[in-house]
Enzyme design. Structure first.
Site, PDB file in Angstrom:
ATOM      1  N   HIS A 200       0.806  -1.216   0.000  1.00 54.21           N
ATOM      2  CA  HIS A 200       0.000   0.000   0.000  1.00 54.21           C
ATOM      3  C   HIS A 200       0.843   1.272   0.000  1.00 54.21           C
ATOM      4  O   HIS A 200       0.306   2.375   0.034  1.00 54.21           O
ATOM      5  CB  HIS A 200      -0.923   0.026   1.229  1.00 54.21           C
ATOM      6  CG  HIS A 200      -1.978  -1.043   1.214  1.00 54.21           C
ATOM      7  ND1 HIS A 200      -1.807  -2.264   1.843  1.00 54.21           N
ATOM      8  CD2 HIS A 200      -3.200  -1.091   0.635  1.00 54.21           C
ATOM      9  CE1 HIS A 200      -2.882  -3.013   1.656  1.00 54.21           C
ATOM     10  NE2 HIS A 200      -3.742  -2.328   0.935  1.00 54.21           N
TER      11      HIS A 200
ATOM     12  N   GLN B 285       7.996  -7.116   5.704  1.00 54.75           N
ATOM     13  CA  GLN B 285       8.825  -7.234   6.900  1.00 54.75           C
ATOM     14  C   GLN B 285       9.587  -8.554   6.967  1.00 54.75           C
ATOM     15  O   GLN B 285      10.743  -8.581   7.391  1.00 54.75           O
ATOM     16  CB  GLN B 285       7.969  -7.056   8.154  1.00 54.75           C
ATOM     17  CG  GLN B 285       8.801  -6.969   9.431  1.00 54.75           C
ATOM     18  CD  GLN B 285       7.971  -6.605  10.642  1.00 54.75           C
ATOM     19  OE1 GLN B 285       7.066  -5.788  10.559  1.00 54.75           O
ATOM     20  NE2 GLN B 285       8.262  -7.205  11.773  1.00 54.75           N
TER      21      GLN B 285
ATOM     22  N   CYS C 234      -0.483   0.506   7.143  1.00 53.40           N
ATOM     23  CA  CYS C 234      -1.563  -0.023   6.316  1.00 53.40           C
ATOM     24  C   CYS C 234      -2.528  -0.851   7.159  1.00 53.40           C
ATOM     25  O   CYS C 234      -3.674  -1.064   6.754  1.00 53.40           O
ATOM     26  CB  CYS C 234      -1.013  -0.855   5.155  1.00 53.40           C
ATOM     27  SG  CYS C 234       0.300  -1.982   5.603  1.00 53.40           S
TER      28      CYS C 234
END
Length: 223
Positions: free
Chosen positions: A114, A152, A182
């Site tokens: 995003h 991540q 997000c």
């Protein structure tokens, strides 16, 4: 919406990682930074115009150029391999063979699903195999791989693999605890939740070594 679009949307909304390497095209660096800034500037202008913003307003006039420079030079600067930190190492002359932990390294990254911020802390440890790196090297490695559209899990793996290569040892570990805007600011809007990822190499796969590392992370640092 087609099946492929639905599938891509599902992956993005669930923040699924599909590759441990950053997905870059072969021609990613054929254009110079200045050329990229000019192209992105026009794209940002189009986005703002489409949203109905008045780009003649003094507050907005410079926004497309600022955003374009920020993308290329700052928050996505880690895409450029020329900005990779140098891999200088030093002999472990003082024979420190215990675990070395660098904790609470600031993580500023951008979710590739995003394009919203990921903000958190990284904790890194290694056990020397005869060489050591300067403490700031670990911070620079985190910053380099964080400055790109990221997932991540991938970021955690990339940090460990880079330091394993630099230090010539498998004995490297990384834990990242971060908030994803997000998740926190859109969608479910859960402002309290954070995501923890970990990658353990070499001796850190042993439970007692891994536990020692995790115990160090929990120590309070008050100065």
């Amino acid at each position: 919406m087609s099946h492929n679009e639905e599938f891509a949307d599902e992956i993005g909304n669930n923040h699924i990682a599909t590759n441990e390497q950053t997905p870059l095209r072969k021609d990613a660096f054929d254009k110079s930074d200045d050329e990229k800034i000019e192209l992105i500037k026009k794209d940002v202008e189009n986005i703002l115009f489409t949203l109905g913003m008045d780009l003649t307003d003094d507050s907005l006039k410079g926004t497309p150029n600022r955003v374009a420079k920020m993308f290329v030079k700052e928050i996505f600067g880690g895409l450029n391999p020329t900005k990779k930190p140098s891999s200088s190492t030093f002999d472990n002359k003082y024979k420190y063979n215990e675990m070395l932990v660098e904790k609470n390294i600031t993580v500023y990254s951008t979710c590739e699903h995003h394009l919203l911020p990921i903000v958190g802390r990284a904790h890194i440890a290694y056990i020397s195999n005869g060489t050591v790196v300067g403490l700031s090297k670990m911070n620079r490695v985190v910053d380099y791989f964080a400055k790109r559209p990221q997932v991540q899990e991938r970021l955690t793996i990339q940090i460990v693999k880079e330091l394993q290569q630099v230090l010539n040892t498998e004995n490297v570990a990384c834990v990242i605890d971060a908030k994803h805007l997000c998740v926190n600011s859109r969608g479910i809007r859960d402002i309290e939740s954070s995501t923890v990822t970990a990658e353990f190499g070499g001796k850190f796969k042993e439970e007692n070594v891994r536990r020692e590392f995790l115990d160090y992370i929990k120590l309070e640092t008050n100065f």
